[in-house]
Design a protein around this motif. Structure first.
Motif, PDB file in Angstrom:
ATOM      1  N   SER A  23      32.889  39.635  44.627  1.00 46.16           N
ATOM      2  CA  SER A  23      32.864  39.382  43.223  1.00 46.16           C
ATOM      3  C   SER A  23      32.718  39.661  41.982  1.00 46.16           C
ATOM      4  CB  SER A  23      33.136  37.673  42.793  1.00 46.16           C
ATOM      5  OG  SER A  23      31.179  37.732  42.746  1.00 46.16           O
ATOM      6  N   GLN A  24      32.129  40.659  42.890  1.00 49.09           N
ATOM      7  CA  GLN A  24      32.145  41.927  40.779  1.00 49.09           C
ATOM      8  C   GLN A  24      32.330  43.087  41.168  1.00 49.09           C
ATOM      9  OE1 GLN A  24      27.641  40.309  40.545  1.00 49.09           O
ATOM     10  NE2 GLN A  24      28.385  39.793  38.126  1.00 49.09           N
ATOM     11  N   LEU A  25      32.862  44.049  40.911  1.00 47.76           N
ATOM     12  CA  LEU A  25      32.902  45.562  40.652  1.00 47.76           C
ATOM     13  C   LEU A  25      32.723  46.396  39.596  1.00 47.76           C
ATOM     14  CD1 LEU A  25      34.227  48.105  42.609  1.00 47.76           C
ATOM     15  CD2 LEU A  25      36.214  47.766  41.029  1.00 47.76           C
ATOM     16  N   PRO A  45      44.693  54.585  40.029  1.00 39.64           N
ATOM     17  CA  PRO A  45      45.183  54.364  41.694  1.00 39.64           C
ATOM     18  C   PRO A  45      44.515  53.560  42.565  1.00 39.64           C
ATOM     19  CG  PRO A  45      46.489  56.292  40.643  1.00 39.64           C
ATOM     20  CD  PRO A  45      45.377  56.119  40.033  1.00 39.64           C
ATOM     21  N   LYS A  46      43.311  54.335  43.073  1.00 39.62           N
ATOM     22  CA  LYS A  46      42.689  54.160  43.922  1.00 39.62           C
ATOM     23  C   LYS A  46      41.648  52.809  43.760  1.00 39.62           C
ATOM     24  CE  LYS A  46      38.954  56.356  46.912  1.00 39.62           C
ATOM     25  NZ  LYS A  46      38.211  57.501  46.698  1.00 39.62           N
ATOM     26  N   LEU A  47      41.456  52.886  42.456  1.00 37.75           N
ATOM     27  CA  LEU A  47      40.853  51.884  41.921  1.00 37.75           C
ATOM     28  C   LEU A  47      41.296  50.830  41.634  1.00 37.75           C
ATOM     29  CD1 LEU A  47      37.978  50.153  40.130  1.00 37.75           C
ATOM     30  CD2 LEU A  47      39.052  51.249  38.509  1.00 37.75           C
ATOM     31  N   MET A  48      42.921  50.663  42.124  1.00 34.80           N
ATOM     32  CA  MET A  48      43.884  49.552  41.387  1.00 34.80           C
ATOM     33  C   MET A  48      43.455  48.954  42.996  1.00 34.80           C
ATOM     34  SD  MET A  48      45.505  48.804  38.861  1.00 34.80           S
ATOM     35  CE  MET A  48      46.007  49.244  36.844  1.00 34.80           C
ATOM     36  N   GLU A  49      43.797  50.291  44.287  1.00 31.97           N
ATOM     37  CA  GLU A  49      44.093  49.536  45.074  1.00 31.97           C
ATOM     38  C   GLU A  49      43.149  48.914  45.762  1.00 31.97           C
ATOM     39  OE1 GLU A  49      44.021  52.780  48.243  1.00 31.97           O
ATOM     40  OE2 GLU A  49      45.758  53.388  47.322  1.00 31.97           O
ATOM     41  N   LEU A  50      41.364  48.820  45.465  1.00 30.78           N
ATOM     42  CA  LEU A  50      40.258  48.037  45.276  1.00 30.78           C
ATOM     43  C   LEU A  50      40.748  47.281  45.043  1.00 30.78           C
ATOM     44  CD1 LEU A  50      37.653  49.054  47.259  1.00 30.78           C
ATOM     45  CD2 LEU A  50      36.597  49.859  45.062  1.00 30.78           C
ATOM     46  N   LEU A  51      40.944  46.459  43.621  1.00 31.64           N
ATOM     47  CA  LEU A  51      40.858  46.108  43.051  1.00 31.64           C
ATOM     48  C   LEU A  51      41.380  44.963  44.273  1.00 31.64           C
ATOM     49  CD1 LEU A  51      41.306  46.413  39.250  1.00 31.64           C
ATOM     50  CD2 LEU A  51      39.881  45.627  40.503  1.00 31.64           C
ATOM     51  N   ALA A  52      42.725  44.595  44.180  1.00 28.21           N
ATOM     52  CA  ALA A  52      43.566  44.372  45.374  1.00 28.21           C
ATOM     53  C   ALA A  52      43.039  44.079  46.499  1.00 28.21           C
ATOM     54  CB  ALA A  52      45.272  45.068  45.321  1.00 28.21           C
ATOM     55  N   GLU A  53      42.380  44.696  47.410  1.00 24.96           N
ATOM     56  CA  GLU A  53      41.428  44.689  48.398  1.00 24.96           C
ATOM     57  C   GLU A  53      40.648  43.707  48.594  1.00 24.96           C
ATOM     58  OE1 GLU A  53      40.730  47.931  50.746  1.00 24.96           O
ATOM     59  OE2 GLU A  53      38.926  46.956  51.913  1.00 24.96           O
ATOM     60  N   ARG A  54      39.598  43.555  47.242  1.00 26.16           N
ATOM     61  CA  ARG A  54      38.182  43.040  46.921  1.00 26.16           C
ATOM     62  C   ARG A  54      38.483  41.991  46.374  1.00 26.16           C
ATOM     63  NH1 ARG A  54      34.412  47.506  48.375  1.00 26.16           N
ATOM     64  NH2 ARG A  54      34.160  47.276  50.581  1.00 26.16           N
ATOM     65  N   LYS A  55      39.221  41.626  45.313  1.00 19.45           N
ATOM     66  CA  LYS A  55      39.886  40.781  44.498  1.00 19.45           C
ATOM     67  C   LYS A  55      38.322  40.885  43.720  1.00 19.45           C
ATOM     68  CE  LYS A  55      43.891  38.960  46.721  1.00 19.45           C
ATOM     69  NZ  LYS A  55      43.810  39.723  47.514  1.00 19.45           N
ATOM     70  N   PRO A  56      37.979  41.186  42.812  1.00 17.65           N
ATOM     71  CA  PRO A  56      36.900  40.633  42.240  1.00 17.65           C
ATOM     72  C   PRO A  56      37.550  39.880  41.470  1.00 17.65           C
ATOM     73  CG  PRO A  56      37.175  42.701  41.853  1.00 17.65           C
ATOM     74  CD  PRO A  56      38.304  43.164  42.695  1.00 17.65           C
ATOM     75  N   THR A  57      35.747  39.394  40.651  1.00 14.99           N
ATOM     76  CA  THR A  57      36.250  38.623  39.314  1.00 14.99           C
ATOM     77  C   THR A  57      35.654  38.824  38.213  1.00 14.99           C
ATOM     78  OG1 THR A  57      33.969  37.024  40.133  1.00 14.99           O
ATOM     79  CG2 THR A  57      36.657  35.957  40.318  1.00 14.99           C
ATOM     80  N   SER A  79      44.084  39.028  35.886  1.00 17.02           N
ATOM     81  CA  SER A  79      43.176  37.833  35.258  1.00 17.02           C
ATOM     82  C   SER A  79      41.918  38.051  35.809  1.00 17.02           C
ATOM     83  CB  SER A  79      43.704  36.855  36.346  1.00 17.02           C
ATOM     84  OG  SER A  79      43.358  35.813  36.509  1.00 17.02           O
ATOM     85  N   ILE A  80      41.245  38.923  34.946  1.00 16.39           N
ATOM     86  CA  ILE A  80      40.074  39.202  36.064  1.00 16.39           C
ATOM     87  C   ILE A  80      38.733  39.541  34.528  1.00 16.39           C
ATOM     88  CG2 ILE A  80      40.266  42.077  35.272  1.00 16.39           C
ATOM     89  CD1 ILE A  80      38.568  42.351  37.940  1.00 16.39           C
ATOM     90  N   ASN A  81      37.421  39.353  34.485  1.00 16.17           N
ATOM     91  CA  ASN A  81      36.921  39.269  33.260  1.00 16.17           C
ATOM     92  C   ASN A  81      35.964  40.945  33.055  1.00 16.17           C
ATOM     93  OD1 ASN A  81      35.286  38.386  31.468  1.00 16.17           O
ATOM     94  ND2 ASN A  81      33.704  38.133  32.605  1.00 16.17           N
ATOM     95  N   ILE A  82      36.617  41.448  32.164  1.00 11.12           N
ATOM     96  CA  ILE A  82      36.060  42.944  31.528  1.00 11.12           C
ATOM     97  C   ILE A  82      35.055  42.401  31.539  1.00 11.12           C
ATOM     98  CG2 ILE A  82      36.395  45.271  31.389  1.00 11.12           C
ATOM     99  CD1 ILE A  82      39.621  44.482  31.759  1.00 11.12           C
TER     100      ILE A  82
END
Ligand SMILES: [Zn+2]
Length: 199
Positions: A80-82, A125-137, A164-167
């Motif tokens: 949930s955290q990246l 793009p690689k970071l976007m893939e990681l976000l799509a896969e792991r779906k951190p909040t 929709s992610i808390n940065i």
């Protein structure tokens, strides 16, 4: 005259390392040349061996002996955290802090168009893939608060504004212009715990 072109090359190479000024580079070069020849050749071999056995993790870019790296492969890290950092050394420092159990993404460098590091070099793009896969909040931007760090934080915040992610970013407990690695463990833990939302 004392410094031949070959020695100058060695001094320049050492001077290129972080935290090594010209004077220290000269001292180290003279030491390596004056000491037992085995010391320098063993050091050179150790460097070559380490460089050849470490490569960036295919998932998070952390320099590691295995791919995926131990942190990506571990089942007991919190998806949930990246945390986004500049380099692999930063991951090591944050791990030593013992506060964080989430995942990482290593940018490799900060935005610095004058030095040739534009948005394309950040591996978005690689970071976007990681976000799509792991779906951190939560996306934690643990970047040093220098001009390049601020520009990178601003850029990443703009890119992820649609998602929709808390940065969050670390509080400025780290002195402006300071390096993540030079702050004390306590200062870093404080900055970490007082991190705030940037949207
Ligand atoms: Zn990894």
């Amino acid at each position: 005259m004392l410094i031949s072109p070959r020695l100058e090359e060695l001094i320049k190479a050492l001077n290129g390392l972080p935290g090594i000024g010209r004077k220290t580079a000269q001292r180290l070069a003279w030491y390596l040349l004056s000491a037992d020849a085995e010391i320098a050749t063993d050091l050179a071999k150790t460097i070559v061996d380490a460089v050849q056995s470490y490569a960036p993790c295919g998932v998070c870019n952390l320099i590691s002996e295995s791919d995926p790296c131990p942190l990506c492969a571990s089942a007991d890290r919190d998806d949930s955290q990246l945390c986004i950092v500049e380099n692999s050394g930063d991951v090591h420092i944050l791990e030593n802090m013992n506060e964080y159990r989430g995942r990482y993404y290593v940018l490799g460098h900060l935005l610095s168009p004058l030095d040739g590091y534009g948005p394309e070099e950040l591996g978005i793009p690689k970071l976007m893939e990681l976000l799509a896969e792991r779906k951190p909040t939560e996306l934690i931007l643990a970047l040093k608060p220098t001009a390049e760090g601020e520009a990178t934080i601003h850029y990443l915040t703009q890119i992820f504004t649609e998602i929709s992610i808390n940065i969050t970013r670390l509080s400025t407990g780290i002195p402006f212009g300071g390096e993540l690695e030079y702050s004390s463990a306590l200062t870093l833990a404080n900055a970490w715990n007082r991190r705030y939302s940037v949207q």
